[in-house]
Design an enzyme around this catalytic site. Sequence first.
Site, PDB file in Angstrom:
ATOM      1  N   ASP A 147      -2.630 -10.567  -2.599  1.00  0.00           N
ATOM      2  CA  ASP A 147      -3.205  -9.962  -1.361  1.00  0.00           C
ATOM      3  C   ASP A 147      -4.747  -9.602  -1.806  1.00  0.00           C
ATOM      4  O   ASP A 147      -4.997  -9.194  -2.812  1.00  0.00           O
ATOM      5  CB  ASP A 147      -2.458  -8.909  -0.902  1.00  0.00           C
ATOM      6  CG  ASP A 147      -2.897  -8.471   0.688  1.00  0.00           C
ATOM      7  OD1 ASP A 147      -2.126  -8.758   1.344  1.00  0.00           O
ATOM      8  OD2 ASP A 147      -3.780  -7.698   0.640  1.00  0.00           O
ATOM      9  N   ASP A 172      -4.402 -12.866   3.201  1.00  0.00           N
ATOM     10  CA  ASP A 172      -5.696 -12.336   3.623  1.00  0.00           C
ATOM     11  C   ASP A 172      -7.000 -12.879   2.775  1.00  0.00           C
ATOM     12  O   ASP A 172      -7.958 -12.116   3.118  1.00  0.00           O
ATOM     13  CB  ASP A 172      -5.615 -10.849   4.211  1.00  0.00           C
ATOM     14  CG  ASP A 172      -5.058 -10.104   3.051  1.00  0.00           C
ATOM     15  OD1 ASP A 172      -4.917 -10.586   1.938  1.00  0.00           O
ATOM     16  OD2 ASP A 172      -4.821  -8.887   3.307  1.00  0.00           O
ATOM     17  N   HIS A 206       0.782  -1.374  -0.017  1.00  0.00           N
ATOM     18  CA  HIS A 206       0.103   0.115   0.053  1.00  0.00           C
ATOM     19  C   HIS A 206       1.000   1.115   0.067  1.00  0.00           C
ATOM     20  O   HIS A 206       0.315   2.293  -0.222  1.00  0.00           O
ATOM     21  CB  HIS A 206      -0.912   0.091   1.328  1.00  0.00           C
ATOM     22  CG  HIS A 206      -1.750  -0.996   1.087  1.00  0.00           C
ATOM     23  ND1 HIS A 206      -2.725  -1.440   0.145  1.00  0.00           N
ATOM     24  CD2 HIS A 206      -2.177  -2.083   2.185  1.00  0.00           C
ATOM     25  CE1 HIS A 206      -3.567  -2.586   0.514  1.00  0.00           C
ATOM     26  NE2 HIS A 206      -3.092  -2.990   1.595  1.00  0.00           N
TER      27      HIS A 206
HETATM   28 ZN   LIG Z   1      -4.324  -7.310   2.610  1.00  0.00          ZN
END
Ligand SMILES: [Zn+2]
Length: 344
Positions: free
Chosen positions: A192, A281, A157
């Site tokens: 992800d 995740d 991110h």
């Molecule tokens: Zn994530």
Amino acid sequence: MKAIFDERQLKHNPERYFRRGAYIPHPEQPERAVLIRDMLLKNGFEIEPPLDHGEEPIKAVHDPDYVDFWKDAYVRWREAAGDAEPIPTYHPGRRAGRRSSSIYGQLGWYATDTSVPLTENTWEAIYWSAQTAVETAHRVVTGDRMVYGLCRPPGHHAMSNGANGFCFFNNAAVAAQVLRQEYGKVAVFDIDTHTGNGTLDIFYERGDVFLCSLHVDPDIYPTYYLGYADETGEGPGKGATLNLTLQPGATEAAILHRFREGVQAIQDFGTEALVISLGFDMARDDPLSEVGMTGTGFETMAREIVRMGLPTALIQEGGYLGPSLSNNAEIFLTASRDELSKTD
Ligand SMILES: [Zn+2]
């Protein structure tokens, strides 16, 4: 398959953050890396610490002032604010204006949300997490077919000049840039469950690094602002970004179907070396998950990634303290090792 990790990466220990109007315990805990490290040792993976490659590989993908800011930000905050938690409350608006000289202004300038609280040793942890990524990519450049970098804190991110989503330095982008020293065309495949918005930001106008991010639809799920299907890159990067979105509740079969679209696109790009932004995740029992992956799906992904036949740096991203984090990492990495042994 070697693994790279430095114990100093455990020193960032955020307690809580502000989310949807309430403080919640921070999910990005050092324990995540401890669980994966111990799983690696149990399975006979050799873990080596990274060498110190300096700041240059980090500054190759981040603005130098952004990197420098984190070095003494904690000390400056303590001097200014005493015991108050170092979470920014002042952020630039749509017209960004200019950087203030105040720590209060600068923390909001460089951190675009509240999920990246500073702790006393944040700099040390994020620096060594990035060094782990550099070392992982170096090992690939020097002939290892696949290397696993246990990067923590995660990175995908982090933008060229902005921390968010638990991430400070973009480890996957750092690794991709190192691979570019040897390979003309590099791809980052982000599996992800969240958009690789930072990686997208860094490579959006570049045609030499292809980003494919597989994630839950940002219209209704974090990271919200980037990762839509019609974002395909700009300028020389036109066509070198591919966002593959999933709907909440997506089944494993639906996820794997989109995953294979990504594999095909990466091959069509003419990719010579690969970075996997490896989040766990998407697991159905992950605290942040909205989709239905199981260990079986992670094993399928691992084997199909190895069968792409590319020099590959696996860079750890998300995956939180649910019951299956360590188990899914174990399934993915042991399946990768097994599949690699068939191609020797
Ligand atoms: Zn994530």
